[in-house]
Scaffold this motif. Structure first.
Motif, mmCIF file in Angstrom:
data_model
loop_
_atom_site.group_PDB
_atom_site.id
_atom_site.type_symbol
_atom_site.label_atom_id
_atom_site.label_comp_id
_atom_site.label_asym_id
_atom_site.label_seq_id
_atom_site.Cartn_x
_atom_site.Cartn_y
_atom_site.Cartn_z
ATOM 1 N N GLY A 74 0.816 -1.212 0.000
ATOM 2 C CA GLY A 74 0.000 0.000 0.000
ATOM 3 C C GLY A 74 0.842 1.250 0.000
ATOM 4 N N PHE A 75 2.126 1.105 -0.347
ATOM 5 C CA PHE A 75 3.077 2.213 -0.439
ATOM 6 C C PHE A 75 3.282 2.942 0.899
ATOM 7 C CE2 PHE A 75 1.971 1.587 -4.865
ATOM 8 C CZ PHE A 75 3.173 1.764 -5.524
ATOM 9 N N ARG A 76 2.873 2.296 1.991
ATOM 10 C CA ARG A 76 3.035 2.895 3.325
ATOM 11 C C ARG A 76 2.456 4.317 3.400
ATOM 12 N NH1 ARG A 76 8.772 2.993 5.316
ATOM 13 N NH2 ARG A 76 9.650 2.207 3.373
ATOM 14 N N VAL A 77 1.369 4.562 2.656
ATOM 15 C CA VAL A 77 0.745 5.890 2.647
ATOM 16 C C VAL A 77 0.059 6.129 3.994
ATOM 17 C CG1 VAL A 77 -0.888 7.420 1.510
ATOM 18 C CG2 VAL A 77 0.283 5.653 0.186
ATOM 19 N N ASN A 78 0.383 7.222 4.638
ATOM 20 C CA ASN A 78 -0.212 7.502 5.942
ATOM 21 C C ASN A 78 -1.537 8.237 5.820
ATOM 22 O OD1 ASN A 78 1.796 6.355 7.546
ATOM 23 N ND2 ASN A 78 3.036 8.212 7.500
ATOM 24 N N ARG A 117 -13.858 16.078 18.716
ATOM 25 C CA ARG A 117 -13.985 15.870 17.282
ATOM 26 C C ARG A 117 -12.696 15.298 16.701
ATOM 27 N NH1 ARG A 117 -14.825 22.063 15.616
ATOM 28 N NH2 ARG A 117 -15.576 22.171 17.747
ATOM 29 N N LEU A 118 -12.790 14.864 15.457
ATOM 30 C CA LEU A 118 -11.646 14.299 14.737
ATOM 31 C C LEU A 118 -11.383 15.113 13.482
ATOM 32 C CD1 LEU A 118 -12.759 10.534 14.757
ATOM 33 C CD2 LEU A 118 -11.331 11.688 16.477
ATOM 34 N N ILE A 119 -10.106 15.237 13.142
ATOM 35 C CA ILE A 119 -9.699 15.780 11.849
ATOM 36 C C ILE A 119 -8.885 14.694 11.160
ATOM 37 C CG2 ILE A 119 -8.310 17.530 10.678
ATOM 38 C CD1 ILE A 119 -9.021 19.422 12.993
ATOM 39 N N VAL A 120 -9.300 14.305 9.966
ATOM 40 C CA VAL A 120 -8.693 13.168 9.260
ATOM 41 C C VAL A 120 -7.936 13.692 8.046
ATOM 42 C CG1 VAL A 120 -9.116 10.959 8.117
ATOM 43 C CG2 VAL A 120 -10.568 11.680 10.041
ATOM 44 N N VAL A 121 -6.650 13.380 7.993
ATOM 45 C CA VAL A 121 -5.773 13.934 6.969
ATOM 46 C C VAL A 121 -5.304 12.824 6.033
ATOM 47 C CG1 VAL A 121 -3.670 15.266 6.528
ATOM 48 C CG2 VAL A 121 -5.002 15.690 8.620
ATOM 49 N N ASP A 122 -5.637 12.948 4.749
ATOM 50 C CA ASP A 122 -5.237 12.060 3.652
ATOM 51 C C ASP A 122 -5.958 10.710 3.711
ATOM 52 O OD1 ASP A 122 -3.750 14.006 2.441
ATOM 53 O OD2 ASP A 122 -1.825 13.297 3.186
ATOM 54 N N GLY A 123 -6.174 10.156 2.499
ATOM 55 C CA GLY A 123 -7.155 9.087 2.398
ATOM 56 C C GLY A 123 -6.761 7.781 1.754
ATOM 57 N N GLN A 124 -5.473 7.453 1.597
ATOM 58 C CA GLN A 124 -5.044 6.176 1.052
ATOM 59 C C GLN A 124 -5.196 6.093 -0.473
ATOM 60 O OE1 GLN A 124 -3.453 3.667 2.871
ATOM 61 N NE2 GLN A 124 -3.461 5.330 4.385
ATOM 62 N N LEU A 125 -4.505 5.103 -1.039
ATOM 63 C CA LEU A 125 -4.601 4.801 -2.468
ATOM 64 C C LEU A 125 -5.628 3.710 -2.722
ATOM 65 C CD1 LEU A 125 -3.657 5.013 -5.407
ATOM 66 C CD2 LEU A 125 -1.781 3.441 -4.845
ATOM 67 N N HIS A 175 4.664 8.862 4.163
ATOM 68 C CA HIS A 175 4.840 7.423 3.980
ATOM 69 C C HIS A 175 5.735 6.887 5.090
ATOM 70 C CE1 HIS A 175 3.278 7.443 -0.254
ATOM 71 N NE2 HIS A 175 3.642 8.712 -0.141
ATOM 72 N N GLY A 176 5.207 6.004 5.928
ATOM 73 C CA GLY A 176 6.026 5.377 6.951
ATOM 74 C C GLY A 176 5.905 6.043 8.311
ATOM 75 N N ALA A 177 6.694 5.531 9.245
ATOM 76 C CA ALA A 177 6.605 5.952 10.637
ATOM 77 C C ALA A 177 7.036 7.403 10.814
ATOM 78 C CB ALA A 177 7.479 5.047 11.506
ATOM 79 N N PRO A 178 6.471 8.101 11.810
ATOM 80 C CA PRO A 178 6.921 9.465 12.109
ATOM 81 C C PRO A 178 8.419 9.510 12.376
ATOM 82 C CG PRO A 178 4.884 8.975 13.283
ATOM 83 C CD PRO A 178 5.350 7.674 12.676
ATOM 84 N N VAL A 179 9.006 10.659 12.070
ATOM 85 C CA VAL A 179 10.453 10.839 12.208
ATOM 86 C C VAL A 179 10.714 12.145 12.953
ATOM 87 C CG1 VAL A 179 10.961 9.556 10.095
ATOM 88 C CG2 VAL A 179 10.625 12.037 9.992
ATOM 89 N N GLY A 180 11.973 12.384 13.247
ATOM 90 C CA GLY A 180 12.379 13.634 13.863
ATOM 91 C C GLY A 180 13.101 14.529 12.874
ATOM 92 N N PRO A 181 13.360 15.774 13.265
ATOM 93 C CA PRO A 181 14.046 16.712 12.375
ATOM 94 C C PRO A 181 15.438 16.263 11.954
ATOM 95 C CG PRO A 181 13.064 17.854 14.251
ATOM 96 C CD PRO A 181 12.966 16.404 14.543
ATOM 97 N N GLU A 182 15.983 15.277 12.653
ATOM 98 C CA GLU A 182 17.331 14.819 12.314
ATOM 99 C C GLU A 182 17.404 14.177 10.934
ATOM 100 O OE1 GLU A 182 15.196 11.461 14.390
ATOM 101 O OE2 GLU A 182 15.507 13.591 14.826
ATOM 102 N N VAL A 183 16.245 13.858 10.307
ATOM 103 C CA VAL A 183 16.266 13.257 8.970
ATOM 104 C C VAL A 183 16.476 14.297 7.872
ATOM 105 C CG1 VAL A 183 14.698 11.436 9.749
ATOM 106 C CG2 VAL A 183 13.770 13.401 8.489
ATOM 107 N N LEU A 184 16.329 15.576 8.179
ATOM 108 C CA LEU A 184 16.370 16.600 7.128
ATOM 109 C C LEU A 184 17.685 16.609 6.354
ATOM 110 C CD1 LEU A 184 14.473 19.529 8.880
ATOM 111 C CD2 LEU A 184 13.620 17.981 7.107
ATOM 112 N N PRO A 185 18.849 16.499 6.991
ATOM 113 C CA PRO A 185 20.087 16.461 6.193
ATOM 114 C C PRO A 185 20.129 15.292 5.216
ATOM 115 C CG PRO A 185 20.597 16.988 8.471
ATOM 116 C CD PRO A 185 19.143 16.598 8.440
ATOM 117 N N ALA A 186 19.648 14.119 5.639
ATOM 118 C CA ALA A 186 19.625 12.962 4.744
ATOM 119 C C ALA A 186 18.678 13.196 3.573
ATOM 120 C CB ALA A 186 19.221 11.703 5.512
#
Length: 276
Positions: A24-28, A37-45, A214-225
């Motif tokens: 499923g392309f790991r689409v979040n 209430r809920l706010i739902v962001v993005d809806g899958q492929l 796509h995929g698990a949450p990350v931290g700002p440390e990924v920005l250089p990569a």
């Protein structure tokens, strides 16, 4: 449930991140659970994963305030056909340019995806019926900052920041440190500038967590990569005349990145064989 759910808990809200498996392309799809209430962001492929998002929504037992689409790529909007039918009457909100793109080209793009992936892809596009205006908004006592970024992974991308929680939903602007980014258009320099802006925002706001597309949450440390990836992808693009040459050049320059299917898929859009 086939997909997985990671929940970020705070005093006044929860952020539930649903991620399907690799096929499923790991689409979040992300559900921001507020007090009432809920706010739902993005809806899958694919519909089968949109159904799981619907089940997760039902389990939270709160009304949906709105659906939000971050950008105009079908892996994020196809599933809204199912979700807006299941939760009838809920508005779908997006940036004006994203709404206009879906109204003009959404059906055509979905048809291409159905030819590739079959009837799990939506039959009809759901054109957003509400607009997001960038700026700050308080919802159920929680501060939201909506920002627009142009000419990066998509032509226009909406990010949603929760400043008091140090969390930003950044869609496909950011990826995991070891992942291929979806470089589907040659916006390499503009995208790098966006990431540099996110670096500044991180320091200014005090962000600790990025909920990515796509995929698990990350931290700002990924920005250089991420920036390194875009520089390598740009160099490969400048030296490659065809999609397969670009894939080989990226693989040679960044052998530790994956999954391979992502770079192959990106190449088909980057070289104009498939519309983003």
């Amino acid at each position: 449930m086939i997909g997985t759910v990671q929940t970020l808990e705070f005093t006044d809200l929860k952020v539930h991140v649903y991620t399907p498996p690799e096929d499923g392309f790991r689409v979040n799809s992300t559900i921001i659970e507020l007090r009432n209430r809920l706010i739902v962001v993005d809806g899958q492929l694919f519909e089968r994963f949109a159904r799981e998002v619907g089940d997760l929504i039902d389990g939270l037992r709160k009304p949906i305030d709105r659906f939000i689409l971050t950008h105009n790529h079908p892996d994020h909007y196809s599933g809204f056909e199912y979700l807006t039918q299941r939760f009838a009457g809920v508005q779908l909100a997006a940036l004006p340019e994203v709404r206009d793109y879906l109204a003009r080209l959404g059906e055509q793009v979905l048809e291409v995806r159905r030819n590739l992936f079959g009837d799990q892809v939506a039959t009809h596009v759901v054109v957003p019926d509400a607009l997001i205006v960038p700026g700050e908004l308080v919802i159920s006592g929680v501060r939201f900052l909506f920002q627009r970024f142009d000419e990066a992974e998509a032509e226009h991308t909406l990010t949603i920041t929760l400043p008091d929680q140090g969390v930003a939903l950044v869609a496909d602007l950011v990826g995991g440190a070891s992942d291929h980014l979806f470089t589907v258009q040659p916006h390499f320099d503009a995208w790098i500038a966006v990431l540099e802006k996110l670096r500044l925002d991180t320091a200014k706001i005090g962000l600790t967590t990025f909920v990515i597309g796509h995929g698990a949450p990350v931290g700002p440390e990924v920005l250089p990569a991420n920036i390194d990836y875009l520089k390598a992808a740009k160099a490969a693009y400048q030296s490659s005349a065809k999609a397969d040459e670009w894939v080989a050049a990226v693989g040679a320059g960044l052998p530790e990145r994956g999954p391979d299917a992502w770079v192959n898929w990106s190449s088909q859009m980057l070289y104009g064989h498939v519309a983003p």
